[in-house]
Design a protein around this motif. Structure first.
Motif, PDB file in Angstrom:
ATOM      1  N   ALA A 130      -5.902  -9.343  -0.966  1.00 47.74           N
ATOM      2  CA  ALA A 130      -5.289  -9.231   0.361  1.00 47.74           C
ATOM      3  C   ALA A 130      -3.811  -8.883   0.227  1.00 47.74           C
ATOM      4  O   ALA A 130      -3.299  -8.006   0.948  1.00 47.74           O
ATOM      5  N   LYS A 131      -3.111  -9.531  -0.706  1.00 47.97           N
ATOM      6  CA  LYS A 131      -1.698  -9.222  -0.933  1.00 47.97           C
ATOM      7  C   LYS A 131      -1.524  -7.768  -1.382  1.00 47.97           C
ATOM      8  O   LYS A 131      -0.605  -7.067  -0.943  1.00 47.97           O
ATOM      9  N   HIS A 132      -2.426  -7.322  -2.270  1.00 46.07           N
ATOM     10  CA  HIS A 132      -2.358  -5.942  -2.740  1.00 46.07           C
ATOM     11  C   HIS A 132      -2.474  -4.965  -1.576  1.00 46.07           C
ATOM     12  O   HIS A 132      -1.671  -4.025  -1.445  1.00 46.07           O
ATOM     13  N   TRP A 133      -3.474  -5.168  -0.714  1.00 44.87           N
ATOM     14  CA  TRP A 133      -3.703  -4.223   0.390  1.00 44.87           C
ATOM     15  C   TRP A 133      -2.588  -4.306   1.427  1.00 44.87           C
ATOM     16  O   TRP A 133      -2.232  -3.295   2.039  1.00 44.87           O
ATOM     17  N   LEU A 134      -2.004  -5.482   1.615  1.00 48.69           N
ATOM     18  CA  LEU A 134      -0.858  -5.579   2.529  1.00 48.69           C
ATOM     19  C   LEU A 134       0.334  -4.812   1.964  1.00 48.69           C
ATOM     20  O   LEU A 134       1.070  -4.157   2.710  1.00 48.69           O
ATOM     21  N   SER A 135       0.512  -4.878   0.638  1.00 47.04           N
ATOM     22  CA  SER A 135       1.631  -4.156   0.022  1.00 47.04           C
ATOM     23  C   SER A 135       1.433  -2.646   0.099  1.00 47.04           C
ATOM     24  O   SER A 135       2.407  -1.884   0.161  1.00 47.04           O
ATOM     25  N   VAL A 136       0.183  -2.205   0.114  1.00 48.88           N
ATOM     26  CA  VAL A 136      -0.122  -0.781   0.211  1.00 48.88           C
ATOM     27  C   VAL A 136       0.066  -0.279   1.649  1.00 48.88           C
ATOM     28  O   VAL A 136       0.243   0.911   1.880  1.00 48.88           O
ATOM     29  N   GLY A 137       0.032  -1.188   2.623  1.00 46.64           N
ATOM     30  CA  GLY A 137       0.273  -0.784   4.013  1.00 46.64           C
ATOM     31  C   GLY A 137      -0.872  -1.055   4.957  1.00 46.64           C
ATOM     32  O   GLY A 137      -0.865  -0.559   6.084  1.00 46.64           O
ATOM     33  N   ALA A 138      -1.857  -1.832   4.552  1.00 46.97           N
ATOM     34  CA  ALA A 138      -2.972  -2.140   5.450  1.00 46.97           C
ATOM     35  C   ALA A 138      -2.490  -3.064   6.565  1.00 46.97           C
ATOM     36  O   ALA A 138      -1.727  -4.003   6.328  1.00 46.97           O
ATOM     37  N   GLN A 139      -2.931  -2.783   7.790  1.00 44.28           N
ATOM     38  CA  GLN A 139      -2.550  -3.577   8.957  1.00 44.28           C
ATOM     39  C   GLN A 139      -3.703  -4.491   9.348  1.00 44.28           C
ATOM     40  O   GLN A 139      -4.786  -4.012   9.690  1.00 44.28           O
ATOM     41  N   PRO A 140      -3.511  -5.823   9.330  1.00 42.63           N
ATOM     42  CA  PRO A 140      -4.600  -6.726   9.709  1.00 42.63           C
ATOM     43  C   PRO A 140      -4.760  -6.801  11.225  1.00 42.63           C
ATOM     44  O   PRO A 140      -3.785  -6.666  11.967  1.00 42.63           O
ATOM     45  N   THR A 141      -5.989  -7.019  11.660  1.00 44.62           N
ATOM     46  CA  THR A 141      -6.226  -7.278  13.073  1.00 44.62           C
ATOM     47  C   THR A 141      -5.735  -8.687  13.382  1.00 44.62           C
ATOM     48  O   THR A 141      -5.377  -9.449  12.486  1.00 44.62           O
ATOM     49  N   ASP A 142      -5.735  -9.054  14.643  1.00 41.59           N
ATOM     50  CA  ASP A 142      -5.206 -10.367  15.034  1.00 41.59           C
ATOM     51  C   ASP A 142      -5.976 -11.501  14.369  1.00 41.59           C
ATOM     52  O   ASP A 142      -5.384 -12.449  13.856  1.00 41.59           O
ATOM     53  N   ARG A 143      -7.285 -11.418  14.366  1.00 44.11           N
ATOM     54  CA  ARG A 143      -8.104 -12.488  13.775  1.00 44.11           C
ATOM     55  C   ARG A 143      -7.879 -12.585  12.264  1.00 44.11           C
ATOM     56  O   ARG A 143      -7.731 -13.684  11.724  1.00 44.11           O
TER      57      ARG A 143
END
Length: 158
Positions: free
Chosen positions: A59-72
């Protein structure tokens, strides 16, 4: 390519089960995804450890790449301590809509008019009782009660 971290629904009817996935924003909800990083089972108790399972490193990796999480998913990440979520504040959320406000105002006006009419009727009755000369309606009521009274006395004697 816009990446999003979202829930992908699985399970049968009335038995939901979700996978937490990283997917292209253009792909369908339950369609193609890049990687599965966790799961969410809403049928389990809220304090159950298996309710939300999340791979924090991915999850940290994908957030660093720029993935945007939905509210949930952002709520899950906040609970896991991976990403802090800003609290939302909507003070107008519980406020009724325009039509509901109009209906409430109409009901209030009708109630106020009814109370005023009742107050006027009570005042009129008090004024009538205070006057020395009875009105025509009061005389008719008095005559009707006088006629009924002897009839009831005769029945009691007989």
């Amino acid at each position: 390519m816009a990446l999003s971290m979202r829930l992908s629904r699985g399970g049968s009817k009335k038995r939901p089960y979700y996978r937490i996935v990283v997917a292209d924003g253009r792909s369908p909800r339950d369609g193609r995804f890049i990687e599965k990083i966790g799961s969410y089972n809403p049928l389990l108790a809220k304090d159950d450890e298996k309710r939300v399972q999340l791979d924090g490193d991915r999850a940290k990796h994908w957030l660093s790449v720029g993935a945007q999480p939905t509210d949930r998913v952002a709520r899950f990440l906040d609970a896991a301590g991976i990403r802090e979520r800003a609290a939302r504040n909507n003070p107008n959320k519980a406020e009724p809509g325009e039509k509901a406000k109009e209906r409430a105002e109409e009901r209030a006006e009708k109630l106020k008019a009814q109370q005023e009419a009742e107050a006027e009727a009570v005042m009129a009755a008090e004024v009538e009782a205070a006057t020395e000369e009875p009105t025509a309606e009061a005389e008719q009521v008095a005559e009707a009660t006088a006629e009924e009274t002897p009839a009831t006395e005769e029945k009691a004697e007989g």
